[in-house]
Design a protein around this motif. Structure first.
Motif, short mmCIF file in Angstrom:
data_model
loop_
_atom_site.label_atom_id
_atom_site.label_comp_id
_atom_site.label_asym_id
_atom_site.label_seq_id
_atom_site.Cartn_x
_atom_site.Cartn_y
_atom_site.Cartn_z
N ASP A 45 0.85 -1.20 0.00
CA ASP A 45 0.00 0.00 0.00
C ASP A 45 0.88 1.25 0.00
O ASP A 45 1.25 1.76 1.06
CB ASP A 45 -0.90 -0.04 1.25
CG ASP A 45 -1.85 1.15 1.29
OD1 ASP A 45 -2.06 1.80 0.25
OD2 ASP A 45 -2.38 1.43 2.40
N PRO A 46 1.25 1.75 -1.20
CA PRO A 46 2.17 2.89 -1.25
C PRO A 46 1.53 4.17 -0.73
O PRO A 46 0.37 4.46 -1.02
CB PRO A 46 2.49 3.02 -2.75
CG PRO A 46 1.42 2.29 -3.46
CD PRO A 46 0.82 1.29 -2.53
N GLY A 47 2.29 4.91 0.06
CA GLY A 47 1.82 6.20 0.58
C GLY A 47 2.90 7.23 0.35
O GLY A 47 3.99 6.91 -0.11
N PRO A 48 2.61 8.50 0.67
CA PRO A 48 3.57 9.57 0.42
C PRO A 48 4.88 9.41 1.20
O PRO A 48 5.92 9.92 0.77
CB PRO A 48 2.84 10.85 0.83
CG PRO A 48 1.59 10.43 1.51
CD PRO A 48 1.33 8.99 1.20
N ASP A 49 4.86 8.67 2.32
CA ASP A 49 6.08 8.52 3.12
C ASP A 49 6.73 7.15 2.95
O ASP A 49 7.62 6.79 3.73
CB ASP A 49 5.77 8.73 4.60
CG ASP A 49 5.18 10.11 4.85
OD1 ASP A 49 5.66 11.06 4.22
OD2 ASP A 49 4.22 10.20 5.64
N GLY A 50 6.27 6.39 1.99
CA GLY A 50 6.89 5.10 1.77
C GLY A 50 5.86 4.02 1.52
O GLY A 50 4.65 4.28 1.49
N ALA B 20 -0.79 11.29 -14.47
CA ALA B 20 -1.16 10.35 -13.40
C ALA B 20 -0.94 11.02 -12.05
O ALA B 20 -0.08 11.88 -11.91
CB ALA B 20 -0.32 9.08 -13.50
N ASP B 21 -1.73 10.61 -11.04
CA ASP B 21 -1.60 11.17 -9.70
C ASP B 21 -0.27 10.78 -9.07
O ASP B 21 0.30 11.52 -8.29
CB ASP B 21 -2.71 10.64 -8.79
CG ASP B 21 -4.05 11.21 -9.19
OD1 ASP B 21 -4.06 12.23 -9.90
OD2 ASP B 21 -5.08 10.63 -8.80
N SER B 22 0.16 9.59 -9.39
CA SER B 22 1.39 9.08 -8.80
C SER B 22 2.40 8.87 -9.90
O SER B 22 2.05 8.56 -11.03
CB SER B 22 1.12 7.74 -8.10
OG SER B 22 0.12 7.90 -7.12
N VAL C 125 22.01 7.74 -10.19
CA VAL C 125 20.57 7.69 -10.46
C VAL C 125 19.82 7.91 -9.15
O VAL C 125 20.04 7.20 -8.18
CB VAL C 125 20.17 6.32 -11.05
CG1 VAL C 125 18.70 6.32 -11.45
CG2 VAL C 125 21.05 5.98 -12.25
N SER C 126 18.96 8.90 -9.11
CA SER C 126 18.14 9.18 -7.93
C SER C 126 16.68 8.89 -8.24
O SER C 126 16.15 9.37 -9.24
CB SER C 126 18.29 10.64 -7.50
OG SER C 126 19.66 10.96 -7.37
N LEU C 127 16.08 8.09 -7.37
CA LEU C 127 14.69 7.68 -7.58
C LEU C 127 13.79 8.35 -6.55
O LEU C 127 14.18 8.51 -5.39
CB LEU C 127 14.56 6.16 -7.42
CG LEU C 127 15.49 5.30 -8.27
CD1 LEU C 127 15.29 3.83 -7.92
CD2 LEU C 127 15.22 5.53 -9.75
N ARG C 128 12.61 8.70 -6.96
CA ARG C 128 11.66 9.28 -6.01
C ARG C 128 10.24 8.95 -6.44
O ARG C 128 9.78 9.41 -7.50
CB ARG C 128 11.84 10.80 -5.95
CG ARG C 128 11.05 11.44 -4.80
CD ARG C 128 11.51 12.88 -4.57
NE ARG C 128 10.84 13.79 -5.49
CZ ARG C 128 9.84 14.60 -5.13
NH1 ARG C 128 9.41 14.62 -3.89
NH2 ARG C 128 9.28 15.38 -6.02
N TRP C 129 9.57 8.16 -5.63
CA TRP C 129 8.15 7.89 -5.88
C TRP C 129 7.33 9.03 -5.31
O TRP C 129 7.44 9.36 -4.12
CB TRP C 129 7.71 6.59 -5.20
CG TRP C 129 7.61 5.43 -6.13
CD1 TRP C 129 8.42 4.34 -6.16
CD2 TRP C 129 6.62 5.24 -7.15
NE1 TRP C 129 8.00 3.49 -7.16
CE2 TRP C 129 6.91 4.01 -7.77
CE3 TRP C 129 5.53 6.00 -7.62
CZ2 TRP C 129 6.14 3.50 -8.83
CZ3 TRP C 129 4.77 5.49 -8.66
CH2 TRP C 129 5.07 4.26 -9.26
N VAL C 130 6.52 9.64 -6.13
CA VAL C 130 5.57 10.65 -5.66
C VAL C 130 4.21 9.97 -5.67
O VAL C 130 3.76 9.52 -6.73
CB VAL C 130 5.58 11.89 -6.58
CG1 VAL C 130 4.56 12.91 -6.11
CG2 VAL C 130 6.98 12.49 -6.65
N VAL C 131 3.60 9.85 -4.51
CA VAL C 131 2.35 9.09 -4.42
C VAL C 131 1.20 10.02 -4.05
O VAL C 131 1.23 10.67 -3.00
CB VAL C 131 2.47 7.95 -3.38
CG1 VAL C 131 1.15 7.22 -3.23
CG2 VAL C 131 3.57 6.98 -3.80
N GLY C 132 0.22 10.11 -4.93
CA GLY C 132 -0.96 10.92 -4.67
C GLY C 132 -1.87 10.24 -3.67
O GLY C 132 -1.76 9.04 -3.45
N GLN C 133 -2.76 11.00 -3.06
CA GLN C 133 -3.66 10.41 -2.06
C GLN C 133 -4.81 9.69 -2.72
O GLN C 133 -5.31 10.09 -3.71
CB GLN C 133 -4.20 11.50 -1.14
CG GLN C 133 -3.18 12.04 -0.17
CD GLN C 133 -2.54 10.99 0.70
OE1 GLN C 133 -3.12 9.94 0.93
NE2 GLN C 133 -1.35 11.22 1.18
#
Ligand SMILES: Nc1ncnc2c1ncn2[C@@H]1O[C@H](COP(=O)(O)OP(=O)(O)O)[C@@H](O)[C@H]1O
Ligand SMILES: [Mg+2]
Length: 296
Positions: free
Chosen positions: A69-74, A262-264, A288-296
């Motif tokens: 369950d991906p969220g904004p903090d992980g 997309a939201d995420s 390489v820097s990765l960052r998941w941005v996860v919408g609510q």
């Protein structure tokens, strides 16, 4: 005996529910009862629809599960359970390892444990999780993940893309940033391998996008090169054969353009590493820097 862990979606709701009931039913009764005990086929199916989960089997029998369950903090792990009969066989560790692999690009894997179950809290701590807070009756724990990777060679870049490709699901958007020749297309080639789509990922120089169909009944890869694209309107107008929801979309030069799709999204920044000395062995390393941005 061999422990096998595989990625599952809503089609596996019945198997996941059976493991959840077996695992949580064996715990001492809690007050309030574990949310997991109120789960039914429909609710598990809904949870799995988002990002799926992992099902562990021993000799083909489902014995362990976790919902991602991906969220904004992980990445939050939910409904983590191992059937009582299968405990002590390394199933839990195999599930956690697989969950960490599936969380590539997230800064942490998080989990909630019941404070009445100190053995459970100790289990997570033994696996590198640390307590980050308490909200009775829950203990919040997290294991931090690195999100920056060195790619000394093109092959390493491809390998990182491949690892990421194995974590992606239909509807995912990947936005690549980096100067010309940074390795965006090289990364995308690995991504295509990880997703198991038809190969031949190249710079789509004369077309703006190209669809690589899945070879395994999974999502197709839509590879967009936005280098010469005027703006998001043009991206929207792209006559993509495959709808974005049922494929994985990768956009080179997409920062500032593709976010609206997309939201995420997974943001990937590729930078040339500037060495103090000229590299003696012709290496041309990247970071390489990765960052998941996860919408609510
Ligand atoms: N460490 C590295 N990571 C990625 N590519 C590298 C690396 N070292 C050398 N290369 C080469 O650099 C080139 C990158 O090209 P490409 O992936 O098309 O870049 P972009 O799509 O960002 O313009 C390839 O020829 C690749 O073999
Ligand atoms: Mg390119």
């Amino acid at each position: 005996m061999s422990v096998d862990v595989r990625r599952v979606g809503p089609e596996a709701a019945a198997e996941v529910l059976a493991v959840v009931r077996d695992a949580f039913g064996a715990r001492p009764p809690l007050d309030p009862p574990a949310d997991a005990m109120a789960e039914d086929l429909a609710s598990v199916g809904r949870m799995l629809r988002r990002r799926g989960g992992l099902l562990a089997t021993v000799d083909g029998e489902p014995v362990g599960c976790v919902v991602l369950d991906p969220g904004p903090d992980g990445m939050v792990l939910r409904r983590f359970g191992v059937a009582p009969a299968a405990q002590g066989k390394g199933v839990a560790t195999a599930l956690v390892d697989a969950a960490v692999d599936a969380s590539l690009g997230h800064s942490a894997v998080r989990v909630l444990a019941r404070e009445e179950l100190p053995d459970t809290v100790a289990f997570w701590e033994a696996l590198g999780f640390v307590e980050t807070g308490r909200r009775s009756p829950y203990v919040e724990l997290a294991r931090w993940l690195g999100t920056s990777f060195d790619a000394p060679e093109a092959e390493t870049m491809r390998g990182l893309g491949e690892r990421l490709g194995r974590t992606l699901v239909a509807g995912d958007l990947v936005v690549l940033t980096g100067e010309l020749g940074a390795g965006k297309t090289t990364f995308t080639q690995g991504l295509g391998d990880g997703l198991q789509v038809r190969g031949g990922v190249t710079s789509p120089t004369f077309v703006i996008s190209r669809v690589h169909p899945s070879l395994v009944g999974g999502p197709d890869l839509v590879h967009v090169d936005a280098y010469r694209l005027g703006g998001l309107d043009e991206l929207d107008d792209l006559d993509l054969d495959t709808p974005l929801e049922s494929s994985v979309t990768v956009v080179e030069w997409g920062a500032g353009l593709a976010e609206g799709l997309a939201d995420s999204r997974l943001e990937v920044l590729i930078e040339r590493t500037v060495g103090e000395t000229a590299s003696a062995d012709d290496l041309d390393p990247r970071r390489v820097s990765l960052r998941w941005v996860v919408g609510q």
